[in-house]
Design an enzyme around this catalytic site. Structure first.
Site, PDB file in Angstrom:
ATOM      1  N   GLU A   1       0.849  -1.197   0.000  1.00 57.15           N
ATOM      2  CA  GLU A   1       0.000   0.000   0.000  1.00 57.15           C
ATOM      3  C   GLU A   1       0.880   1.240   0.000  1.00 57.15           C
ATOM      4  O   GLU A   1       1.773   1.368   0.828  1.00 57.15           O
ATOM      5  CB  GLU A   1      -0.947   0.009   1.208  1.00 57.15           C
ATOM      6  CG  GLU A   1      -1.815   1.266   1.319  1.00 57.15           C
ATOM      7  CD  GLU A   1      -2.610   1.592   0.050  1.00 57.15           C
ATOM      8  OE1 GLU A   1      -3.406   0.745  -0.381  1.00 57.15           O
ATOM      9  OE2 GLU A   1      -2.407   2.689  -0.521  1.00 57.15           O
TER      10      GLU A   1
ATOM     11  N   GLY B   1      -6.721   0.483   3.386  1.00 58.38           N
ATOM     12  CA  GLY B   1      -8.184   0.433   3.243  1.00 58.38           C
ATOM     13  C   GLY B   1      -8.645   1.065   1.948  1.00 58.38           C
ATOM     14  O   GLY B   1      -9.787   0.900   1.539  1.00 58.38           O
ATOM     15  N   GLY B   2      -7.764   1.848   1.307  1.00 54.11           N
ATOM     16  CA  GLY B   2      -8.070   2.378  -0.022  1.00 54.11           C
ATOM     17  C   GLY B   2      -9.155   3.440  -0.043  1.00 54.11           C
ATOM     18  O   GLY B   2      -9.453   4.098   0.958  1.00 54.11           O
ATOM     19  N   THR B   3      -9.784   3.575  -1.203  1.00 56.87           N
ATOM     20  CA  THR B   3     -10.720   4.661  -1.471  1.00 56.87           C
ATOM     21  C   THR B   3     -11.946   4.611  -0.569  1.00 56.87           C
ATOM     22  O   THR B   3     -12.309   5.598   0.078  1.00 56.87           O
ATOM     23  CB  THR B   3     -11.183   4.590  -2.943  1.00 56.87           C
ATOM     24  OG1 THR B   3     -10.035   4.531  -3.784  1.00 56.87           O
ATOM     25  CG2 THR B   3     -12.028   5.798  -3.318  1.00 56.87           C
TER      26      THR B   3
ATOM     27  N   HIS C   1     -45.032  -5.468   8.124  1.00 55.10           N
ATOM     28  CA  HIS C   1     -45.741  -4.188   8.070  1.00 55.10           C
ATOM     29  C   HIS C   1     -45.349  -3.344   9.287  1.00 55.10           C
ATOM     30  O   HIS C   1     -45.225  -3.881  10.376  1.00 55.10           O
ATOM     31  CB  HIS C   1     -47.257  -4.447   8.107  1.00 55.10           C
ATOM     32  CG  HIS C   1     -48.048  -3.186   8.230  1.00 55.10           C
ATOM     33  ND1 HIS C   1     -48.231  -2.343   7.155  1.00 55.10           N
ATOM     34  CD2 HIS C   1     -48.674  -2.616   9.292  1.00 55.10           C
ATOM     35  CE1 HIS C   1     -48.959  -1.318   7.555  1.00 55.10           C
ATOM     36  NE2 HIS C   1     -49.230  -1.444   8.842  1.00 55.10           N
TER      37      HIS C   1
HETATM   38  C1  LIG Z   1     -16.626   9.972  -3.013  1.00 55.78           C
HETATM   39  C2  LIG Z   1     -16.840   8.513  -3.286  1.00 55.78           C
HETATM   40  C3  LIG Z   1     -17.939   7.859  -2.768  1.00 55.78           C
HETATM   41  C4  LIG Z   1     -18.146   6.514  -3.012  1.00 55.78           C
HETATM   42  N1  LIG Z   1     -19.241   5.905  -2.481  1.00 55.78           N
HETATM   43  C5  LIG Z   1     -19.462   4.597  -2.722  1.00 55.78           C
HETATM   44  C6  LIG Z   1     -20.565   3.934  -2.156  1.00 55.78           C
HETATM   45  O1  LIG Z   1     -21.360   4.533  -1.424  1.00 55.78           O
HETATM   46  N2  LIG Z   1     -20.749   2.620  -2.410  1.00 55.78           N
HETATM   47  C7  LIG Z   1     -19.876   1.922  -3.200  1.00 55.78           C
HETATM   48  O2  LIG Z   1     -20.084   0.730  -3.424  1.00 55.78           O
HETATM   49  N3  LIG Z   1     -18.802   2.525  -3.752  1.00 55.78           N
HETATM   50  C8  LIG Z   1     -18.574   3.837  -3.525  1.00 55.78           C
HETATM   51  N4  LIG Z   1     -17.471   4.439  -4.051  1.00 55.78           N
HETATM   52  C9  LIG Z   1     -16.559   3.637  -4.898  1.00 55.78           C
HETATM   53  C10 LIG Z   1     -15.628   2.769  -4.039  1.00 55.78           C
HETATM   54  O3  LIG Z   1     -14.910   3.571  -3.138  1.00 55.78           O
HETATM   55  C11 LIG Z   1     -14.670   2.014  -4.949  1.00 55.78           C
HETATM   56  O4  LIG Z   1     -15.424   1.335  -5.927  1.00 55.78           O
HETATM   57  C12 LIG Z   1     -13.860   1.006  -4.165  1.00 55.78           C
HETATM   58  O5  LIG Z   1     -13.094   1.623  -3.168  1.00 55.78           O
HETATM   59  C13 LIG Z   1     -12.944   0.267  -5.145  1.00 55.78           C
HETATM   60  O6  LIG Z   1     -12.078  -0.499  -4.447  1.00 55.78           O
HETATM   61  P1  LIG Z   1     -10.803  -1.118  -5.103  1.00 55.78           P
HETATM   62  O7  LIG Z   1     -10.615  -2.396  -4.381  1.00 55.78           O
HETATM   63  O8  LIG Z   1     -10.887  -1.189  -6.558  1.00 55.78           O
HETATM   64  O9  LIG Z   1      -9.578  -0.115  -4.792  1.00 55.78           O
HETATM   65  P2  LIG Z   1      -9.415   1.204  -3.953  1.00 55.78           P
HETATM   66  O10 LIG Z   1     -10.331   1.253  -2.787  1.00 55.78           O
HETATM   67  O11 LIG Z   1      -9.418   2.359  -4.867  1.00 55.78           O
HETATM   68  O12 LIG Z   1      -7.956   1.019  -3.344  1.00 55.78           O
HETATM   69  C14 LIG Z   1      -6.812   0.913  -4.141  1.00 55.78           C
HETATM   70  C15 LIG Z   1      -5.598   1.078  -3.247  1.00 55.78           C
HETATM   71  O13 LIG Z   1      -4.418   0.782  -4.008  1.00 55.78           O
HETATM   72  C16 LIG Z   1      -3.398   1.692  -3.635  1.00 55.78           C
HETATM   73  N5  LIG Z   1      -2.440   1.752  -4.746  1.00 55.78           N
HETATM   74  C17 LIG Z   1      -2.657   2.218  -5.998  1.00 55.78           C
HETATM   75  N6  LIG Z   1      -1.558   2.058  -6.761  1.00 55.78           N
HETATM   76  C18 LIG Z   1      -0.624   1.474  -5.947  1.00 55.78           C
HETATM   77  C19 LIG Z   1       0.715   1.038  -6.173  1.00 55.78           C
HETATM   78  N7  LIG Z   1       1.299   1.162  -7.357  1.00 55.78           N
HETATM   79  N8  LIG Z   1       1.384   0.495  -5.125  1.00 55.78           N
HETATM   80  C20 LIG Z   1       0.784   0.348  -3.908  1.00 55.78           C
HETATM   81  N9  LIG Z   1      -0.480   0.743  -3.662  1.00 55.78           N
HETATM   82  C21 LIG Z   1      -1.170   1.280  -4.677  1.00 55.78           C
HETATM   83  C22 LIG Z   1      -4.154   2.992  -3.433  1.00 55.78           C
HETATM   84  O14 LIG Z   1      -3.400   3.879  -2.622  1.00 55.78           O
HETATM   85  C23 LIG Z   1      -5.415   2.504  -2.738  1.00 55.78           C
HETATM   86  O15 LIG Z   1      -5.262   2.491  -1.343  1.00 55.78           O
HETATM   87  C24 LIG Z   1     -17.219   5.783  -3.807  1.00 55.78           C
HETATM   88  C25 LIG Z   1     -16.083   6.422  -4.314  1.00 55.78           C
HETATM   89  C26 LIG Z   1     -15.892   7.772  -4.062  1.00 55.78           C
HETATM   90  C27 LIG Z   1     -14.665   8.442  -4.618  1.00 55.78           C
END
Ligand SMILES: Cc1cc2nc3c(=O)[nH]c(=O)nc-3n(C[C@H](O)[C@H](O)[C@H](O)COP(=O)(O)OP(=O)(O)OC[C@H]3O[C@@H](n4cnc5c(N)ncnc54)[C@H](O)[C@@H]3O)c2cc1C
Length: 459
Positions: free
Chosen positions: A34, A39-41, A441
């Site tokens: 990471e 925990g990512g996005t 209900h």
């Molecule tokens: C404002 C907002 C609201 C949202 N609301 C919802 C919702 O209500 N419900 C829903 O289902 N989805 C929602 N989403 C979408 C959801 O957040 C994403 O679909 C989901 O997080 C995707 O997960 P992922 O596993 O693809 O990767 P991500 O969660 O994007 O994580 C990817 C991780 O990889 C890391 N990374 C990237 N490149 C590298 C590298 N080269 N080396 C090491 N680490 C790296 C990044 O730093 C990140 O931590 C929302 C998104 C946003 C922006």
């Protein structure tokens, strides 16, 4: 010296951590990488913080309407944005710490902090370390798109990620992009007390939905005082006084909208540009998403791509389902496929829009003989009791097989009620399973059988 692992997962988004833990539990020595926040996005700047902020905005909205329910609040409702943000940070912190702890204590799993980049199909460079494994899983997610808009390099602007640091109230928030993320922020900030204008290039909001849904959402948000400018062609931005001016049209007046802050919410793009994919030979499509087959395998044997980065889903639940498919196929010898997945998602405005399967437009285009049932939320007892009767529910059914083709529920608790439909669709069962079941209900879901009892041919 090369460090050898059995598996490497790049990214700790919604698929990576669960997969790393399962791989570790299967006895594979696994590294998970990471570069930013564990925990990512979703956890840090997506679903969890936005839904936490939406909860604060809803509390403000309900408080303002208190008198309608006989609840008297003497004086105006005030918003403490610093506390709103602190609450959001606390909820995010819990999740972020939870994932970090989970990974740190998982058997056979090593958490490596840093940016990972392929040096070959089997090796990843992280800072000064070179990791090698026969199985590599890419879960690098995406980032907000910054469009090519004239003047953007000369003004400060916000993206959904930048919005997470705000602890003040923008006087006038101009949201560029009238789709899912833009509308959630628009309503939230309107309820916090900002003036809000949404600018959309298309002729209607959330253009992927049926026009009736777009129109109902627009009317609902206009009712809260949000201004819209649709068909906004010829976009440009420039600094004006203490804020910004967004140029929305070259012909139609007014041509400029002045605001204090601009939020860009025009979509997301995959994190594939800085992964060294060319060194591994992993193929991407024209939009930068990694090409995968029905079981998430990339063009290179031994490399998989899961989550937003493969363009086959853009949600937490699709990323997590990608993990389930890969884990089942690799570790349990199953044959699960992405094409078995029913598209489902919600737009978390208040009330929310919940969607499953096809839209009405898609059903028409398929040429299938179909039936449709519709009910206004004003007929739903739960909605009337709560004083929140906006929206409608619509379900489309295949006239021959009686299977549900799609549903759009716009109304209170639609994001929960839709699961009554999703599970029947997933079971491949006819809609009559729902009409024969007894529902509780008074709920929103109890009216779905009534709606299905009045299906009409789709004209
Ligand atoms: C404002 C907002 C609201 C949202 N609301 C919802 C919702 O209500 N419900 C829903 O289902 N989805 C929602 N989403 C979408 C959801 O957040 C994403 O679909 C989901 O997080 C995707 O997960 P992922 O596993 O693809 O990767 P991500 O969660 O994007 O994580 C990817 C991780 O990889 C890391 N990374 C990237 N490149 C590298 C590298 N080269 N080396 C090491 N680490 C790296 C990044 O730093 C990140 O931590 C929302 C998104 C946003 C922006």
């Amino acid at each position: 010296m090369t460090e050898r692992f059995d598996a490497i997962v790049i990214g700790t988004g919604q698929a990576g951590p669960a997969l790393a833990v399962r791989l570790g539990a299967s006895g594979r020595k696994t590294a998970i990488l990471e570069r930013k926040r564990i925990g990512g996005t979703c956890v840090n700047v997506g679903c969890i913080p936005t839904k936490t902020l939406i909860a604060s905005a809803r509390a403000a909205h309900v408080a303002r309407r208190g008198a309608e329910y006989g609840v008297v609040i003497d004086g105006p409702v005030r918003i403490d944005m610093a506390r709103v943000k602190a609450r959001k940070d606390e909820v995010v912190g819990q999740s972020n710490r939870g994932v970090t702890n989970w990974l740190n204590h998982a058997p056979n799993v090593t958490l490596v902090e840093g940016h990972g980049r392929f040096e070959s199909p089997r090796t990843i460079r992280v800072n000064d370390r070179l990791l090698e494994a026969p199985e590599i899983f890419i879960n690098t997610g995406g980032r907000p798109t910054v469009p090519d808009v004239k003047g953007l390099d000369g003004i400060p602007f916000l993206t959904s990620t930048g919005m997470m640091d705000i602890d003040f109230l923008p006087e006038h928030l101009v949201v560029i992009g009238g789709s899912y993320i833009g509308l959630e922020f628009a309503q939230m900030y309107r309820r916090f007390g900002s003036r809000v204008t949404v600018i959309e290039m298309a002729p209607r909001l959330v253009a992927r939905e049926d026009p009736e849904v777009s129109d109902a959402i627009k009317a609902m948000l206009e009712g809260e005082g949000i201004a819209f400018r649709l068909n906004a062609q010829c976009l440009a931005v420039q600094k004006r006084d203490a804020g910004v001016a967004v140029h929305v049209s070259c012909e139609q007046e007014p041509r400029d909208i002045a605001g204090s802050h601009v939020l860009l919410a025009v979509g997301r793009e995959p994190n594939t540009h800085d992964l060294g994919l060319e060194a591994a030979g992993v193929a991407i499509n024209a939009r930068g998403y990694i090409d995968v087959d029905d079981e998430l395998r990339t063009s290179v044997p031994g490399i998989w791509a899961l989550g937003d980065v493969n363009g086959r889903g853009a949600f937490t639940h699709t990323a997590y389902n990608d993990y389930e498919i890969v884990a089942a196929n690799l570790l349990d010898h199953a044959r699960r496929r992405i094409s078995d997945r029913i598209p489902v998602y919600a737009l978390f405005t208040d009330p929310p829009l919940a969607r499953a399967g096809l839209t009405e437009r898609e059903v028409r285009a398929s040429g299938k003989p179909a039936l449709v049932g519709k009910m206004m939320m004003t007929r739903v007892g739960r909605a009337r009791e709560r004083g929140e009767t906006q929206g409608f529910m619509q379900v489309l059914v295949d006239a021959e097989t009686k299977k549900i083709l799609g549903a759009a529920l716009l109304g209170i608790e639609a994001d929960e009620a839709i699961h009554a439909i999703i599970d029947v669709m997933a079971a491949g069962a006819p809609y009559t399973v729902i009409t024969h079941a007894v529902h509780i209900h008074p709920t929103v879901a109890e009216l779905i059988p009534t709606l299905l009892g009045n299906l009409q041919p789709l004209q």
